[in-house]
Scaffold this active site. Structure first.
Site, mmCIF file in Angstrom:
data_model
loop_
_atom_site.group_PDB
_atom_site.id
_atom_site.type_symbol
_atom_site.label_atom_id
_atom_site.label_comp_id
_atom_site.label_asym_id
_atom_site.label_seq_id
_atom_site.Cartn_x
_atom_site.Cartn_y
_atom_site.Cartn_z
ATOM 1 N N ASP A 22 16.557 -8.895 43.468
ATOM 2 C CA ASP A 22 16.689 -9.423 44.672
ATOM 3 C C ASP A 22 16.278 -10.896 44.592
ATOM 4 O OD1 ASP A 22 14.139 -8.447 44.629
ATOM 5 O OD2 ASP A 22 14.159 -7.870 46.747
ATOM 6 N N TYR A 36 27.018 3.356 36.334
ATOM 7 C CA TYR A 36 28.407 3.285 36.049
ATOM 8 C C TYR A 36 28.957 4.490 35.280
ATOM 9 C CZ TYR A 36 29.787 -1.469 36.842
ATOM 10 O OH TYR A 36 30.164 -2.774 37.416
ATOM 11 N N ASP A 88 29.207 -12.583 38.338
ATOM 12 C CA ASP A 88 29.979 -13.018 39.278
ATOM 13 C C ASP A 88 29.090 -14.234 40.206
ATOM 14 O OD1 ASP A 88 31.946 -11.321 38.778
ATOM 15 O OD2 ASP A 88 32.591 -10.883 40.718
#
Ligand code: IPM
Ligand code: MG
Length: 347
Positions: A218, A136, A246
């Site tokens: 994953d 980020y 999310d």
């Protein structure tokens, strides 16, 4: 007690308004609310998504109640002028490196989860996401290769001190819960993750009562839908945490119910719903303000030390849900203000 209220874009102002009504209803002596513009609305009014006046209001406050940023009108602006830079800038400028995203199914809402109710009902986890580093905030750019092809690039890195401080937050959080911490990384491929994992193991020695496990991201994505009840506290980097939080929200049933806290070293913090600005329903009074109201509760708890008041708000929201108050996100027909009223009545 000064609370900065940054409503932002899209549904931000409507949901924040309801959270402010709830805070005001508590009648806390000495509570002062200061509003300022952030995001696309700030760009339109002041030419920057995080104007200096807004940053000054933030710095003068004890905590920030944040709505949402994001505006499709701004999608083609240069990156540093886009609304999202407001939240990224606040996190960085104010040293808010630890993001706490609790995910728990409210009793009676198991059927709203994307998962089978018996699987969803077992969810009670805290996602601790690092917020000041990773890809980020690394160098990034778009360049043209010698053969003329365009190439986008973003630098991912974690220095050991950045990992260490978030590790301490996560271990301490685990000690207030089930004493289990799962660190999520991609150490089978990324060197950034190797340092992350090594530091987690080092810090674990200081917390002998907490059981530390590791999981590749994953696999974590898979386990989160297969058996989310296995997690207590999960700690991960900025990018993986963005994605997994999310995902966790859908496991719970609605993104309209999840609150978050972004903390630094002291008691100062920024509190926001984990949902975005939802431009498609903005201004229609349809958004569910519960995630923002629950964020205000986290603000009272973590920044102002008002545990009893925080618990009162959470109980009022839980009661409203139990009584069948449902926003459109839960297939119901209660609008933003009606949900605010329902929570206030139960407060
Ligand atoms: C979040 C959001 C932000 C992020 C965006 C708005 C920059 O998705 O808080 O999860 O990616 O961190
Ligand atoms: Mg996100």
């Amino acid at each position: 007690m000064k609370i900065a209220v940054f409503a932002g874009d899209g549904i931000g102002p409507e949901v924040t308004r309801e959270a402010v009504r709830v805070l005001e209803a508590l009648g806390l002596p000495g509570l002062e609310l200061d509003e300022a513009d952030v995001g696309g609305v700030a760009y339109k009014r002041h030419g920057h998504p995080l104007p200096p006046e807004t940053l000054a209001v933030a710095r003068a406050s004890d905590a920030i109640l944040f709505g949402a940023v994001g505006d499709p009108d701004c999608d083609n602006l240069e990156r540093h002028l886009r609304p999202e830079q407001a939240i990224l800038g606040l996190r960085k400028e104010l040293g808010l490196f630890a993001n706490l995203r609790p995910a728990k199914v409210f009793a009676g809402l198991e059927d709203f989860s994307a998962l089978r109710p018996e699987v969803a009902g077992a969810i009670d986890l805290l996602l601790v996401r690092e917020l000041n580093g990773d890809v980020y905030f690394g160098e990034k750019g778009i360049r043209t290769l010698p053969d003329g092809r365009r190439q986008g690039w973003d630098m991912m890195s974690y220095a050991e001190d950045e990992v260490r401080r978030i590790a301490h937050v996560a271990f301490r959080a685990a000690m207030t819960r089930g004493n289990r911490l799962c660190s999520v990384d991609k150490a089978n491929v990324l060197e950034t993750s190797q340092v992350w994992r090594d530091v987690m193991i080092e810090v674990a020695r200081e917390y002998p009562s907490v059981e530390l496990t590791h999981m590749y991201v994953d696999n974590a994505a898979m386990q989160l839908v297969r058996n989310p009840g296995q997690f207590d506290v999960v700690v991960t980097g900025n990018l993986f945490g963005d994605i997994l939080s999310d995902q966790a929200s859908m496991c719970v049933g609605s993104i309209g119910l999840l609150a978050s806290a972004s903390l630094g070293e002291g008691s100062f913090g920024l509190y926001e719903p984990i949902h975005g600005s939802a431009p498609d329903i903005a201004g229609k009074g349809l958004a569910n303000p519960m995630a923002t109201i629950l964020s205000a509760a986290m603000l009272l708890r973590h920044s102002l030390g008002l545990e009893a008041e925080a618990a009162r708000i959470e109980a009022a929201v839980a009661k409203a849900l139990a009584d069948g108050i449902r926003g459109g996100d839960l297939g119901g027909s209660h609008g933003t203000a009606a949900i605010g009223d329902a929570v206030l009545e139960r407060l």
